[in-house]
Structure formats: structure tokens, C-alpha cells
Scaffold this motif. Structure first.
Motif, PDB file in Angstrom:
ATOM      1  N   THR A 139       0.860  -1.067  -0.066  1.00  0.00           N
ATOM      2  CA  THR A 139      -0.104  -0.095  -0.004  1.00  0.00           C
ATOM      3  C   THR A 139       0.922   1.193  -0.163  1.00  0.00           C
ATOM      4  OG1 THR A 139      -0.387  -0.422   2.462  1.00  0.00           O
ATOM      5  CG2 THR A 139      -2.196  -0.995   0.991  1.00  0.00           C
ATOM      6  N   THR A 140       1.532   1.713  -1.211  1.00  0.00           N
ATOM      7  CA  THR A 140       2.166   2.539  -1.427  1.00  0.00           C
ATOM      8  C   THR A 140       1.614   3.986  -1.097  1.00  0.00           C
ATOM      9  OG1 THR A 140       2.115   2.503  -3.674  1.00  0.00           O
ATOM     10  CG2 THR A 140       3.695   1.193  -2.837  1.00  0.00           C
ATOM     11  N   GLY A 141       0.427   4.178  -0.947  1.00  0.00           N
ATOM     12  CA  GLY A 141      -0.122   5.405  -0.664  1.00  0.00           C
ATOM     13  C   GLY A 141      -0.009   6.073   0.668  1.00  0.00           C
ATOM     14  N   SER A 142       0.752   5.013   1.572  1.00  0.00           N
ATOM     15  CA  SER A 142       0.984   5.642   2.928  1.00  0.00           C
ATOM     16  C   SER A 142       2.599   5.500   2.984  1.00  0.00           C
ATOM     17  CB  SER A 142       0.277   4.580   3.815  1.00  0.00           C
ATOM     18  OG  SER A 142      -1.107   4.584   4.041  1.00  0.00           O
ATOM     19  N   ARG A 143       2.908   6.848   3.313  1.00  0.00           N
ATOM     20  CA  ARG A 143       4.507   6.885   3.595  1.00  0.00           C
ATOM     21  C   ARG A 143       4.709   7.745   4.811  1.00  0.00           C
ATOM     22  NH1 ARG A 143       7.525   5.675  -1.098  1.00  0.00           N
ATOM     23  NH2 ARG A 143       9.410   5.472   0.327  1.00  0.00           N
ATOM     24  N   LYS A 144       5.821   7.656   5.414  1.00  0.00           N
ATOM     25  CA  LYS A 144       6.160   8.514   6.426  1.00  0.00           C
ATOM     26  C   LYS A 144       7.399   9.548   6.105  1.00  0.00           C
ATOM     27  CE  LYS A 144       8.419   7.854  11.008  1.00  0.00           C
ATOM     28  NZ  LYS A 144       8.768   6.951  12.087  1.00  0.00           N
ATOM     29  N   ALA A 145       7.507  10.484   6.614  1.00  0.00           N
ATOM     30  CA  ALA A 145       8.564  11.496   6.617  1.00  0.00           C
ATOM     31  C   ALA A 145       9.963  10.892   6.878  1.00  0.00           C
ATOM     32  CB  ALA A 145       8.356  12.866   7.311  1.00  0.00           C
ATOM     33  N   GLY A 146      11.057  10.994   6.232  1.00  0.00           N
ATOM     34  CA  GLY A 146      12.290  10.346   6.521  1.00  0.00           C
ATOM     35  C   GLY A 146      12.838  11.354   7.413  1.00  0.00           C
ATOM     36  N   SER A 147      14.012  10.822   7.901  1.00  0.00           N
ATOM     37  CA  SER A 147      14.865  11.894   8.979  1.00  0.00           C
ATOM     38  C   SER A 147      15.495  12.727   8.179  1.00  0.00           C
ATOM     39  CB  SER A 147      16.032  10.915   9.515  1.00  0.00           C
ATOM     40  OG  SER A 147      16.935  10.520   8.524  1.00  0.00           O
ATOM     41  N   ARG A 148      15.593  13.024   7.055  1.00  0.00           N
ATOM     42  CA  ARG A 148      16.085  14.144   6.214  1.00  0.00           C
ATOM     43  C   ARG A 148      15.061  14.871   5.714  1.00  0.00           C
ATOM     44  NH1 ARG A 148      21.521  11.907   2.852  1.00  0.00           N
ATOM     45  NH2 ARG A 148      22.774  11.162   4.580  1.00  0.00           N
ATOM     46  N   PRO A 149      15.322  16.472   5.818  1.00  0.00           N
ATOM     47  CA  PRO A 149      14.169  17.209   5.099  1.00  0.00           C
ATOM     48  C   PRO A 149      13.867  16.736   3.697  1.00  0.00           C
ATOM     49  CG  PRO A 149      15.624  18.415   6.455  1.00  0.00           C
ATOM     50  CD  PRO A 149      16.364  17.101   6.433  1.00  0.00           C
ATOM     51  N   GLY A 150      12.704  16.714   3.229  1.00  0.00           N
ATOM     52  CA  GLY A 150      12.435  16.310   2.004  1.00  0.00           C
ATOM     53  C   GLY A 150      12.379  15.132   1.712  1.00  0.00           C
ATOM     54  N   ARG A 151      12.814  14.346   2.488  1.00  0.00           N
ATOM     55  CA  ARG A 151      13.104  12.879   2.100  1.00  0.00           C
ATOM     56  C   ARG A 151      12.084  11.938   2.927  1.00  0.00           C
ATOM     57  NH1 ARG A 151      18.159  11.738   0.267  1.00  0.00           N
ATOM     58  NH2 ARG A 151      17.569   9.581  -0.108  1.00  0.00           N
ATOM     59  N   LEU A 152      11.535  10.810   2.126  1.00  0.00           N
ATOM     60  CA  LEU A 152      10.564   9.706   2.705  1.00  0.00           C
ATOM     61  C   LEU A 152      11.458   8.869   3.365  1.00  0.00           C
ATOM     62  CD1 LEU A 152       7.993   9.471   0.102  1.00  0.00           C
ATOM     63  CD2 LEU A 152       7.827  10.783   2.091  1.00  0.00           C
ATOM     64  N   ASP A 153      10.755   8.117   4.434  1.00  0.00           N
ATOM     65  CA  ASP A 153      11.210   6.817   5.148  1.00  0.00           C
ATOM     66  C   ASP A 153      11.208   5.923   3.843  1.00  0.00           C
ATOM     67  OD1 ASP A 153      10.910   5.538   8.195  1.00  0.00           O
ATOM     68  OD2 ASP A 153      10.680   4.206   6.451  1.00  0.00           O
ATOM     69  N   ALA A 154      12.111   4.912   4.035  1.00  0.00           N
ATOM     70  CA  ALA A 154      12.409   3.903   2.874  1.00  0.00           C
ATOM     71  C   ALA A 154      11.272   2.869   2.898  1.00  0.00           C
ATOM     72  CB  ALA A 154      13.577   3.448   2.857  1.00  0.00           C
ATOM     73  N   ARG A 155      10.636   3.049   4.077  1.00  0.00           N
ATOM     74  CA  ARG A 155       9.526   1.677   4.272  1.00  0.00           C
ATOM     75  C   ARG A 155       8.181   2.027   3.531  1.00  0.00           C
ATOM     76  NH1 ARG A 155       9.391   1.418  10.523  1.00  0.00           N
ATOM     77  NH2 ARG A 155       9.354   3.744  10.017  1.00  0.00           N
ATOM     78  N   VAL A 156       7.470   0.690   3.280  1.00  0.00           N
ATOM     79  CA  VAL A 156       6.218   0.879   2.376  1.00  0.00           C
ATOM     80  C   VAL A 156       5.338  -0.200   3.324  1.00  0.00           C
ATOM     81  CG1 VAL A 156       4.663   0.468   0.600  1.00  0.00           C
ATOM     82  CG2 VAL A 156       6.937   1.610   0.374  1.00  0.00           C
ATOM     83  N   PRO A 157       4.190   0.370   3.748  1.00  0.00           N
ATOM     84  CA  PRO A 157       3.277  -0.703   4.463  1.00  0.00           C
ATOM     85  C   PRO A 157       2.810  -1.941   3.549  1.00  0.00           C
ATOM     86  CG  PRO A 157       2.675   1.240   5.293  1.00  0.00           C
ATOM     87  CD  PRO A 157       3.586   1.737   4.070  1.00  0.00           C
ATOM     88  N   ALA A 158       2.623  -3.217   3.900  1.00  0.00           N
ATOM     89  CA  ALA A 158       2.009  -3.941   2.977  1.00  0.00           C
ATOM     90  C   ALA A 158       1.101  -4.936   3.851  1.00  0.00           C
ATOM     91  CB  ALA A 158       3.208  -4.794   2.451  1.00  0.00           C
ATOM     92  N   LEU A 159       0.277  -5.552   3.209  1.00  0.00           N
ATOM     93  CA  LEU A 159      -0.671  -6.560   3.762  1.00  0.00           C
ATOM     94  C   LEU A 159      -0.290  -8.260   3.207  1.00  0.00           C
ATOM     95  CD1 LEU A 159      -2.192  -3.943   4.200  1.00  0.00           C
ATOM     96  CD2 LEU A 159      -4.055  -5.234   4.255  1.00  0.00           C
ATOM     97  N   TRP A 160       0.003  -9.199   4.036  1.00  0.00           N
ATOM     98  CA  TRP A 160       0.369 -10.651   3.540  1.00  0.00           C
ATOM     99  C   TRP A 160       0.013 -11.288   4.564  1.00  0.00           C
ATOM    100  CZ3 TRP A 160       4.620  -7.255   4.210  1.00  0.00           C
ATOM    101  CH2 TRP A 160       5.837  -7.864   5.201  1.00  0.00           C
ATOM    102  N   ILE A 161       0.428 -12.630   4.461  1.00  0.00           N
ATOM    103  CA  ILE A 161      -0.123 -13.676   5.401  1.00  0.00           C
ATOM    104  C   ILE A 161       1.416 -14.189   6.079  1.00  0.00           C
ATOM    105  CG2 ILE A 161      -0.980 -16.222   5.796  1.00  0.00           C
ATOM    106  CD1 ILE A 161      -2.582 -15.529   3.252  1.00  0.00           C
ATOM    107  N   SER A 162       1.297 -14.424   7.225  1.00  0.00           N
ATOM    108  CA  SER A 162       2.377 -14.841   8.297  1.00  0.00           C
ATOM    109  C   SER A 162       2.664 -16.137   8.023  1.00  0.00           C
ATOM    110  CB  SER A 162       2.073 -14.439   9.694  1.00  0.00           C
ATOM    111  OG  SER A 162       3.322 -14.786  10.507  1.00  0.00           O
TER     112      SER A 162
END
Length: 208
Positions: A139-162
Motif C-alpha cells: 500500500t504505497t499510498g501511505s508513507r512516512k517522512a524521513g529523517s532528512r528534510p524532503g526525504r521519505l522513510d524508505a519503508r512501505v506498508p504491506a498486507l500479507w500472510i504470516s
């Protein structure tokens, strides 16, 4: 396997209520295929615990304690409403083994928008079969701000089966989960989900 069709918005509203959620009234004339609760109303982590595959309850992986900090990705406009509808959700199976960094521009070039984690969870609550072994989605429509200004956290949430390994624990084998992936990595079992648009009411529309 094709994803089963969604029930009507009225049936979806009743189902959310049956799960114990306090759901705002359904606006008259609301159009769309998928009913979504805005994360400010119901956090994604709460929705995750309501997921079920068989008798297995859903969960958020232990190293995603900051899930609530993932907001709309740049360019993703979510309606300013506690309850809204999504048009034409797609799991993005054709994008398996491609990274979000590769696919997100392609989706936008097609006139589609990136699905948020709350929208993915809303879909899985109504149609559990959307989370299918070896055919799940990011679900790449959800992102978090990164530690550097103007950069995104490199993680993307996803749904799957454990698989019930590692910190998930054996008791969670076969359970639906919210995890994360690196935006630059490819995964053969994860597509990249998208939507055709979003509607908050019959008169207020945010189609992207």
C-alpha cells in the motif's frame, strides 16, 4: 484467483458496525465500491486486529510501532471526511516482483492513485480473500517522512500472510498481517495496489 466482488456500500457499512466499530452515518447518494474509515477516526492498527483469515486474527508486525505516523504519500489526496468511498480498487498482481519505486510512477501515468494502508485494510475486512497466499499487496499510498528534510522513510506498508516465523511466532502462522517492505525492493508475492479515485459525498469529490 480473481478477487471476489465487494458488497454494496450499505452492506459494508453494516459489516463495519457488526465488528464493533463506531461508524459515521452513510451519506445518501455516496458512490464508489469500497467504504473506508479515515485513519484519524479509526487507526490502521485497530483495523488490522479485526482482520480474519479462518480463525486467525490480524496483527501489525512488532517493528512497525510507528504505523500511525504513515500518512498519505506525496500527491495522494485523501478526502477530509471520517468516512469515504474508493473507486475501482485493484490489488496490482501484475506488478509482483517490481518495486514501488518502479511502479508508482507507472500507476500515476495511467491516471490511478496509490492505495493507502487504511484502504487496503478496509478492503480486506470486507473481502478477506484479497489477502491470498503468495498474492498479497503493498500500500504505497501511505508513507512516512524521513529523517532528512524532503526525504521519505524508505519503508512501505504491506498486507500479507504470516508464515509464523521469527518475531511473528508460530501461533500466528496463517494470520493476516500488516508489515513493511523497502520501497526499492522487489517481492514475488506482493503486488502494488491502487485506486481509481475517492469520493467523500455526492457533492464533494476528490478523484486522483
Amino acid at each position: 484467483m480473481p478477487v471476489p466482488s465487494l458488497p454494496s456500500l450499505t452492506a459494508q457499512h453494516a459489516h463495519l458496525t457488526s465488528l464493533g466499530l463506531e461508524v459515521p452515518p452513510l451519506p445518501n447518494g455516496l458512490t464508489g465500491e469500497l467504504l473506508v474509515l479515515h485513519p484519524r477516526h479509526t487507526p490502521a492498527a485497530v483495523l488490522a486486529t479485526l482482520l480474519r483469515l479462518g480463525d486467525n486474527p490480524g496483527f501489525v508486525v512488532e517493528d512497525l510501532t510507528d504505523l500511525a505516523e504513515f500518512g498519505p504519500a506525496p500527491g495522494v489526496e485523501v478526502p477530509d471526511a471520517d468516512l469515504y468511498a474508493v473507486h475501482a480498487p485493484e490489488r496490482g498482481d501484475e506488478f509482483a516482483n517490481l518495486s514501488p519505486d518502479e511502479v508508482d510512477p507507472q500507476l500515476r501515468a495511467r491516471g490511478r492513485d496509490l492505495m493507502t494502508v487504511s484502504e487496503g485494510l478496509a478492503w480486506a475486512l470486507q473481502v478477506p480473500e484479497v489477502i491470498e497466499r503468495n498474492t498479497c499487496f503493498m500500500t504505497t499510498g501511505s508513507r512516512k517522512a524521513g529523517s532528512r528534510p524532503g526525504r521519505l522513510d524508505a519503508r512501505v506498508p504491506a498486507l500479507w500472510i504470516s508464515n509464523g516465523t521469527g518475531r511473528d511466532g508460530r501461533s500466528r502462522k496463517g494470520a493476516p498481517k500488516v508489515g513493511w517492505c523497502w520501497a526499492g525492493n522487489r517481492h514475488t508475492w506482493l503486488g502494488i495496489a491502487s485506486v481509481g479515485g475517492r469520493t467523500a459525498s455526492p457533492t464533494v469529490s476528490d478523484r486522483t
